[in-house]
Write an enzyme that holds these catalytic residues in place. Structure first.
Site, mmCIF file in Angstrom:
data_model
loop_
_atom_site.group_PDB
_atom_site.id
_atom_site.type_symbol
_atom_site.label_atom_id
_atom_site.label_comp_id
_atom_site.label_asym_id
_atom_site.label_seq_id
_atom_site.Cartn_x
_atom_site.Cartn_y
_atom_site.Cartn_z
ATOM 1 N N SER A 1 -10.792 -29.695 -42.334
ATOM 2 C CA SER A 1 -11.435 -30.534 -42.663
ATOM 3 C C SER A 1 -13.076 -31.043 -40.975
ATOM 4 O O SER A 1 -13.776 -31.481 -41.729
ATOM 5 C CB SER A 1 -11.472 -31.676 -43.754
ATOM 6 N N GLU B 1 25.844 -39.018 4.880
ATOM 7 C CA GLU B 1 25.694 -37.356 4.806
ATOM 8 C C GLU B 1 26.478 -37.045 6.084
ATOM 9 O O GLU B 1 26.693 -36.111 6.209
ATOM 10 C CB GLU B 1 23.774 -37.467 4.862
#
Length: 649
Positions: A341, A74
Site C-alpha cells: 500500500s 615476529e
C-alpha cells in the site's frame, strides 16, 4: 659420491630458481591501485578504497617500542640470524607438532620482506626457494636496521594501508613517530591477519591481539609487566575522526559508482566529500539495530533497510542491511521488493488530477475485475467514506476502483513522473503495489510531496578533489529536476497522507510535528514498509527476509513505523517545526458543487460517466489476492498465483 651428486643436484635446483630472481631496484618501486577516501559532509572518513601509502619513515624517528613490538612478536632472533633462523624453525616445528596444527610460523622478517615485495603469496616450492635466496641477498646487501626499516614501510596493515605511516594516519590520525605503546602493539598485531583484524571493522579483536603482542614484549624483555598491564588496561582506540559508522559502507559503495560516473575510473588518488550526515547515519543505524534486536527473532525479521533524503534528493543516511560485514548486499539500492500500500499515493494523485477532492465520497464494497475480487484485510466492507479516509484506512477495494476507473496506464504515468523506474505492468493489482521497486527509488518518489512538487534524482557526491587539493568536481545544484505536482494536488496529498498518521494506519509513526506518510504490507507478511516525510527530511524503512519468507504478522504500521519514528525523532531534534505545503483555498462554484453532488449520489461526474460508458479494457489475468487492515494493519497482502485464492485468517 652421493654427497657430491647431491650437492650438484641442489646447486642445479638453486641455479634454476635463481635465474629469474627480481632485481633489488624493485624495493623502491611501489605499484599500487589509486585510492579513494570517502568522507561525510562533516569531514568524517567513512571508507577508503584502493591502496594507501604514507611517506617513508626512518627507523630513527619511529618510537622505540614499535620495532621492539615487531621483533618480540615476529622475529626475536632477528639480529642473530643470517636471514634463515634454524632455531626458530625448529621451535615452530616442535610447537606445531604438539598442537597438531600450524600455530606458529618460522619465517624471519627478512623472508617476509622478500615475499611481500618481490613474490606472490602462492604456496609452491619455487616461491619458498626464491624467498630464501632473496633473504640471503637482502642480508648480504643491507644492514639489519635497513631491512627492519624497509619492512615497516612496506608491509600491509589492513584497511588499504601499506606502511606504518599510512596505518598510523588511517587508524589513529597521527604520524607514526607519535605512536603510543598500545597503538604500536595494535599495529604489529594486525600483521597476523590484517583484513580480519583491522580495527575499523573489528576493534575488539584488534585490542585482544594487541594484548598478546604486549605479553610477547614482556617475554622478550623489551618492557616490564607493569607497562604491559597499563597498556592492556587502556587499549588503543580509533581516533574520533576515524571512528567508522559500521554500516556506512552501504552508502559509500553506492556513492563510489557515482564518483566513477563523474570522473571515470582512471584517476589519481581522490578525496570525495559526500552528502551523508554522520549524525543522522548514526541515528539510522541505531534505529535499525534496535528494531531488529527487539523484534527480529520474535517476529522472524532478519533484515531491514533505511534511507533518508533531503528534499532536494541528497542522501543523508543509508542503511542497506543488518550488518555490512556479514552481508554487503545493499537492500536500499540493489534489492527489489513489493511496496504494498505504500504505492497507493500514486493512485490517489491520479484521482486528484482527474478532478476528485479529498472530501469526495467513495464506497468500500465488493468489486471484481474479471475473476479477481480484491478484499480488505479483515474481509469486511466499510461502505461510504471520504477519499481522504479511504487512504488513511488503506482500503484496498477503493484503490482498485480508482485505478480501474482512471486507467492503470494513468497510474503508471504518475509513478514514472515522480521517479519510479522499475518495471510496472498494467495488471489489476498494480494499485496495491504488486510490482517490485527499490527502497531508495520509492523514497525519492515521495520527496516531491515534501519539496513543493519537484521530482528528484538521489545523489551522494558533493565534491571531488585529488590529494593535491585540485578540484575535479563540485555539485552546483541539487537533484530536483522537474516540477510535477501543482499546488492544489500537492496540498491535498499532504493533507491525506497526514491523515494516515493522525488517524489511520500510520499512527505509530507520529512524531509530534507536521508529518505525513504511508504504510505498506505485502503477501503473507513478506514485506513491511513505512515511508514518511516532513518539510526537512524524507525517510523510508523496509523490513523483511532475503529469502522472501514470511514474517510473523509484521505490518507497516508496526516495526517499520516504530523504527521510522525513532529515527525521525532523533534526526529532527532541535529543528524548527515547519508545516507541510497546504492546498490553496478553493472557491466552490455552482457547477463544481453540482458535480460533487452527482459524484456522491450518482456514481461519478459527467466526465466519469462518459468514461465509464466506453468499453472497458479487456481484463488482465489477476495476479494478486489482496487484503488490508482498516486501521491497525497498514498494507496489502498479495499472492502471486493467478486467479482468486482463499485468504487464511
Amino acid at each position: 659420491m652421493v654427497g657430491i651428486w647431491g650437492t650438484v643436484v641442489v646447486g642445479g635446483v638453486l641455479a634454476w630458481y635463481a635465474y629469474d630472481l627480481p632485481d633489488f631496484g624493485d624495493l623502491y618501486i611501489i605499484e599500487r591501485r589509486s585510492s579513494i577516501t570517502v568522507k561525510a559532509a562533516d569531514g568524517m572518513v567513512l571508507a577508503t578504497y584502493g591502496d594507501l601509502y604514507g611517506e617513508h619513515q626512518s627507523l630513527r624517528v619511529l618510537p622505540d617500542h614499535l620495532p621492539k613490538a615487531l621483533l618480540g612478536t615476529e622475529d626475536r632472533r632477528f639480529y642473530q640470524h643470517f636471514g634463515l633462523d634454524l632455531i626458530g624453525l625448529a621451535r615452530a616445528a616442535y610447537t606445531n607438532l604438539r598442537a597438531g596444527r600450524v600455530v606458529q610460523g618460522g619465517s624471519t622478517i627478512t623472508q617476509q620482506l622478500a615475499k611481500n615485495v618481490f613474490l606472490e603469496s602462492d604456496r609452491t616450492l619455487k616461491r619458498k626457494v626464491q624467498e630464501l635466496l632473496l633473504a640471503f641477498r637482502l642480508e648480504s646487501n643491507f644492514t639489519k636496521d635497513q631491512i627492519l626499516e624497509m619492512y615497516l614501510n612496506r608491509v600491509y596493515f589492513g584497511a588499504g594501508a601499506y606502511g606504518v605511516e599510512a596505518a598510523a594516519q588511517r587508524y589513529f590520525d597521527k604520524p607514526a613517530a607519535k605512536l603510543t605503546l598500545a597503538e604500536s602493539a595494535m599495529l604489529v598485531g594486525l600483521l597476523k591477519a590484517p583484513s580480519r583484524l583491522a580495527p575499523t571493522g573489528n576493534i575488539k579483536s584488534a585490542q585482544t591481539r594487541a594484548a598478546e603482542v604486549l605479553r610477547n614484549m614482556v617475554e622478550a624483555g623489551y618492557i616490564t609487566p607493569q607497562a604491559a598491564d597499563a597498556a592492556i588496561a587502556r587499549p588503543a582506540q580509533l581516533a574520533r575522526s576515524r571512528v567508522p559508522l559500521p554500516n556506512a559502507r552501504y552508502f559509500t559503495d553506492w556513492a563510489i559508482e557515482e564518483v566513477y560516473q563523474l570522473v571515470g575510473r582512471d584517476h589519481p588518488d581522490l578525496i570525495v566529500y559526500t552528502t551523508l550526515d554522520s549524525r543522522l547515519q548514526g541515528s539510522a543505524e541505531h534505529s535499525i539495530e534496535a528494531a531488529l534486536e527487539r523484534n527480529g527473532e520474535k517476529l522472524n525479521i532478519d533484515q531491514a533497510a533505511l534511507v533518508a533524503l533531503a528534499p532536494d534528493g541528497a542522501v543523508r543516511a543509508m542503511v542497506g542491511g543488518r550488518d555490512y560485514l556479514d552481508s554487503p548486499f545493499n537492500r536500499a539500492t540493489q534489492a527489489r521488493r513489493q511496496p504494498g500500500s505504500a504505492f497507493k499515493p500514486f493512485v490517489y494523485i491520479a484521482a486528484l488530477e482527474s478532478g476528485m477532492t479529498p472530501d469526495d465520497t467513495v464506497v468500500d464494497g465488493p468489486i471484481s475485475v474479471g475473476d479477481w475480487r480484491p478484499r480488505n484485510f479483515d474481509g469486511q466492507f466499510a461502505g461510504a467514506m471520504s477519499l481522504r479516509d479511504s487512504l488513511a484506512r488503506s482500503i484496498n477495494t477503493i484503490a482498485v476502483q480508482l485505478s480501474e476507473r482512471l486507467g492503470r496506464d494513468k497510474v503508471i504515468e504518475v509513478a514514472r513522473l515522480l521517479g519510479i523506474t522499475s518495471n510496472l505492468k498494467p495488471h489489476p493489482s498494480l494499485a496495491l503495489g504488486a510490482f517490485e521497486v527499490g527502497v531508495l527509488e520509492l523514497t525519492a518518489a515521495y520527496a516531491a510531496f515534501a519539496n513543493g512538487g519537484y521530482a528528484v534524482q538521489p545523489y551522494g557526491v558533493l565534491e571531488i578533489r585529488d590529494t593535491h587539493n585540485n578540484l575535479l568536481f563540485r555539485r552546483k545544484s541539487g537533484g530536483a529536476y522537474a516540477h510535477m505536482l501543482p499546488p492544489e494536488i500537492l496540498g491535498d496529498m499532504n493533507g491525506m497522507l497526514s491523515a494516515v498518521m493522525e488517524q489511520g494506519t500510520g499512527r505509530a509513526a507520529r512524531i509530534g510535528r507536521p508529518a505525513a506518510g504511508k504504510t505498506g504490507t505485502t503477501s503473507d507478511y513478506r514485506d513491511a514498509w513505512f515511508v514518511g516525510y516532513t518539510p526537512d527530511l524524507i525517510a523510508s524503512v523496509w523490513v523483511g527476509n532475503d529469502d522472501n519468507s514470511a514474517m510473523k504478522k509484521v505490518t507497516g504500521s508496526g516495526v517499520p513505523a516504530q523504527a521510522w519514528r525513532a529515527f525521525m525523532m532523533d534526526a529532527l531534534k532541535g529543528k524548527p517545526v515547519r508545516a507541510l505545503p497546504e492546498p490553496p483555498a478553493r472557491m466552490v462554484t455552482l457547477p463544481s458543487l453540482w458535480d460533487r453532488i452527482v459524484r456522491q449520489f450518482g456514481g461519478g461526474s459527467a466526465g466519469a460517466s462518459a468514461r465509464s460508458a466506453e468499453p472497458p479494457p479487456p481484463p488482465q489475468p489477476p495476479v494478486a489476492q489482496i487484503s488490508e487492515p482498516p486501521v491497525a494493519g497498514g498494507g496489502t497482502r498479495m499472492n502471486w498465483q493467478t486467479g482468486p485464492q482463499p485468504v487464511n485468517r
